[in-house]
Scaffold this active site. Sequence first.
Site, PDB file in Angstrom:
ATOM      1  N   TYR A 156      -0.900 -14.550  -6.736  1.00  0.00           N
ATOM      2  CA  TYR A 156       0.488 -14.133  -7.022  1.00  0.00           C
ATOM      3  C   TYR A 156       0.775 -14.295  -8.520  1.00  0.00           C
ATOM      4  O   TYR A 156       1.346 -13.404  -9.151  1.00  0.00           O
ATOM      5  CB  TYR A 156       1.444 -14.968  -6.174  1.00  0.00           C
ATOM      6  CG  TYR A 156       2.915 -14.642  -6.354  1.00  0.00           C
ATOM      7  CD1 TYR A 156       3.471 -13.463  -5.850  1.00  0.00           C
ATOM      8  CD2 TYR A 156       3.767 -15.528  -7.019  1.00  0.00           C
ATOM      9  CE1 TYR A 156       4.818 -13.178  -6.008  1.00  0.00           C
ATOM     10  CE2 TYR A 156       5.121 -15.249  -7.176  1.00  0.00           C
ATOM     11  CZ  TYR A 156       5.641 -14.080  -6.670  1.00  0.00           C
ATOM     12  OH  TYR A 156       6.989 -13.799  -6.821  1.00  0.00           O
ATOM     13  N   LYS A 160       1.785 -11.225 -11.009  1.00  0.00           N
ATOM     14  CA  LYS A 160       3.026 -11.244 -11.791  1.00  0.00           C
ATOM     15  C   LYS A 160       2.737 -11.275 -13.291  1.00  0.00           C
ATOM     16  O   LYS A 160       3.519 -10.746 -14.087  1.00  0.00           O
ATOM     17  CB  LYS A 160       3.901 -12.426 -11.360  1.00  0.00           C
ATOM     18  CG  LYS A 160       4.456 -12.292  -9.940  1.00  0.00           C
ATOM     19  CD  LYS A 160       5.247 -11.011  -9.755  1.00  0.00           C
ATOM     20  CE  LYS A 160       6.102 -11.004  -8.489  1.00  0.00           C
ATOM     21  NZ  LYS A 160       6.760  -9.704  -8.279  1.00  0.00           N
TER      22      LYS A 160
HETATM   23  P1  NAD Z   1      12.111 -10.490  -0.050  1.00  0.00           P
HETATM   24  O1  NAD Z   1      10.927 -10.850   0.768  1.00  0.00           O
HETATM   25  O2  NAD Z   1      13.464 -10.970   0.367  1.00  0.00           O
HETATM   26  O3  NAD Z   1      12.189  -8.894  -0.227  1.00  0.00           O
HETATM   27  C1  NAD Z   1      11.056  -8.157  -0.564  1.00  0.00           C
HETATM   28  C2  NAD Z   1      11.228  -6.749  -0.021  1.00  0.00           C
HETATM   29  O4  NAD Z   1      10.091  -5.965  -0.402  1.00  0.00           O
HETATM   30  C3  NAD Z   1      11.331  -6.668   1.512  1.00  0.00           C
HETATM   31  O5  NAD Z   1      12.477  -5.908   1.861  1.00  0.00           O
HETATM   32  C4  NAD Z   1      10.036  -5.965   1.932  1.00  0.00           C
HETATM   33  O6  NAD Z   1      10.171  -5.153   3.085  1.00  0.00           O
HETATM   34  C5  NAD Z   1       9.759  -5.130   0.686  1.00  0.00           C
HETATM   35  N1  NAD Z   1       8.347  -4.711   0.593  1.00  0.00           N
HETATM   36  C6  NAD Z   1       7.241  -5.456   0.838  1.00  0.00           C
HETATM   37  N2  NAD Z   1       6.136  -4.705   0.692  1.00  0.00           N
HETATM   38  C7  NAD Z   1       6.560  -3.466   0.338  1.00  0.00           C
HETATM   39  C8  NAD Z   1       5.880  -2.250   0.059  1.00  0.00           C
HETATM   40  N3  NAD Z   1       4.538  -2.161   0.121  1.00  0.00           N
HETATM   41  N4  NAD Z   1       6.623  -1.161  -0.266  1.00  0.00           N
HETATM   42  C9  NAD Z   1       7.977  -1.235  -0.310  1.00  0.00           C
HETATM   43  N5  NAD Z   1       8.673  -2.366  -0.055  1.00  0.00           N
HETATM   44  C10 NAD Z   1       7.965  -3.464   0.273  1.00  0.00           C
HETATM   45  O7  NAD Z   1      11.768 -10.966  -1.536  1.00  0.00           O
HETATM   46  P2  NAD Z   1      12.681 -11.422  -2.770  1.00  0.00           P
HETATM   47  O8  NAD Z   1      12.658 -12.897  -2.827  1.00  0.00           O
HETATM   48  O9  NAD Z   1      13.960 -10.700  -2.776  1.00  0.00           O
HETATM   49  O10 NAD Z   1      11.761 -10.942  -3.987  1.00  0.00           O
HETATM   50  C11 NAD Z   1      12.001  -9.743  -4.687  1.00  0.00           C
HETATM   51  C12 NAD Z   1      11.080  -9.698  -5.897  1.00  0.00           C
HETATM   52  O11 NAD Z   1      11.341 -10.799  -6.764  1.00  0.00           O
HETATM   53  C13 NAD Z   1       9.580  -9.786  -5.546  1.00  0.00           C
HETATM   54  O12 NAD Z   1       8.849  -8.957  -6.409  1.00  0.00           O
HETATM   55  C14 NAD Z   1       9.270 -11.239  -5.809  1.00  0.00           C
HETATM   56  O13 NAD Z   1       7.905 -11.450  -6.070  1.00  0.00           O
HETATM   57  C15 NAD Z   1      10.143 -11.521  -7.011  1.00  0.00           C
HETATM   58  N6  NAD Z   1      10.445 -12.937  -7.201  1.00  0.00           N
HETATM   59  C16 NAD Z   1      11.114 -13.644  -6.245  1.00  0.00           C
HETATM   60  C17 NAD Z   1      11.368 -14.996  -6.468  1.00  0.00           C
HETATM   61  C18 NAD Z   1      12.105 -15.839  -5.475  1.00  0.00           C
HETATM   62  O14 NAD Z   1      12.165 -17.062  -5.671  1.00  0.00           O
HETATM   63  N7  NAD Z   1      12.666 -15.293  -4.423  1.00  0.00           N
HETATM   64  C19 NAD Z   1      10.945 -15.607  -7.651  1.00  0.00           C
HETATM   65  C20 NAD Z   1      10.275 -14.857  -8.581  1.00  0.00           C
HETATM   66  C21 NAD Z   1      10.030 -13.517  -8.360  1.00  0.00           C
END
Ligand code: NAD
Length: 250
Positions: A156, A160
């Site tokens: 991951y 990123k």
């Molecule tokens: P989440 O799991 O709530 O939402 C992710 C969404 O992506 C889901 O709706 C899922 O269906 C969709 N998804 C997964 N695979 C897919 C694909 N192949 N095509 C289209 N859609 C797809 O996640 P989140 O926490 O809202 O994270 C959103 C972004 O932020 C991600 O890229 C994550 O890596 C990044 N991020 C999150 C955090 C955190 O702490 N939550 C921290 C750093 C970065």
Amino acid sequence: MGLLDGRFAIVTGAASPRGLGKGTARLFAEHGATVAILDLDAEAARAAAADLGPQNLGLACDVIDKGACEAAVAALLDRWDRIDVLVNNAGITQPLKIMDIAPENYEAVLDVNLRGTLYMSQAVIPGMRARGFGSIVNLSSVSAQRGGGIFGGPHYSAAKAGILGLTKAMARELAPDNVRVNAICPGFIATDITAGKLTPQMNKAILDGIPMGRAGEASDVAGCALFLASDLSAYCTGTEVDVNGGSLIH
Ligand code: NAD
């Protein structure tokens, strides 16, 4: 007056109810944008879009599938004639140690996060270039900058970190066409991405490492995405903006 009045925006992975994408899509709509939510399940994407107002659209699109990315963008261009903003938010994570990363784990995590960001960007860039206007916002992570240690494994962090490199290289290449590309590095944000695998001990250890003493909220990231999507950031490109409560100060 909204910061995105009259603008058309795509947010990928924005069907997740507590997710960063949905929070971002909501704030964009509140600021006058018409928004398309792209996610794996068509019905979930449509329901999430309808939640934000009738002008918004939800489409099924697996960002790993180049043809699906192109088809979704073509369908939106048919309707809207332009796309001003793309937020590459779709992402998955897995809490694995280095020796436990199997080929399929590598493929899943690298593909959704990094390949998906590339394919969706490639789908919108020709139109943005032709119009000499656009903003692409990519979701990286503090895990890229500090080598994980929150939830996601090394694959991951690598995905990123790859997004940061891709963001900066795209920013350089697209700047002459007035297409800006920036990344957000969220810290620990309370969403469903941890898929029930976050234990109370892990949660406490993470919170202990956050000077602001709380997990972030989707709205914290959405505000940053709004800034990067709007003309407020007109001279920002190739940047990585931290939204982490002080968990990495550098
Ligand atoms: P989440 O799991 O709530 O939402 C992710 C969404 O992506 C889901 O709706 C899922 O269906 C969709 N998804 C997964 N695979 C897919 C694909 N192949 N095509 C289209 N859609 C797809 O996640 P989140 O926490 O809202 O994270 C959103 C972004 O932020 C991600 O890229 C994550 O890596 C990044 N991020 C999150 C955090 C955190 O702490 N939550 C921290 C750093 C970065």
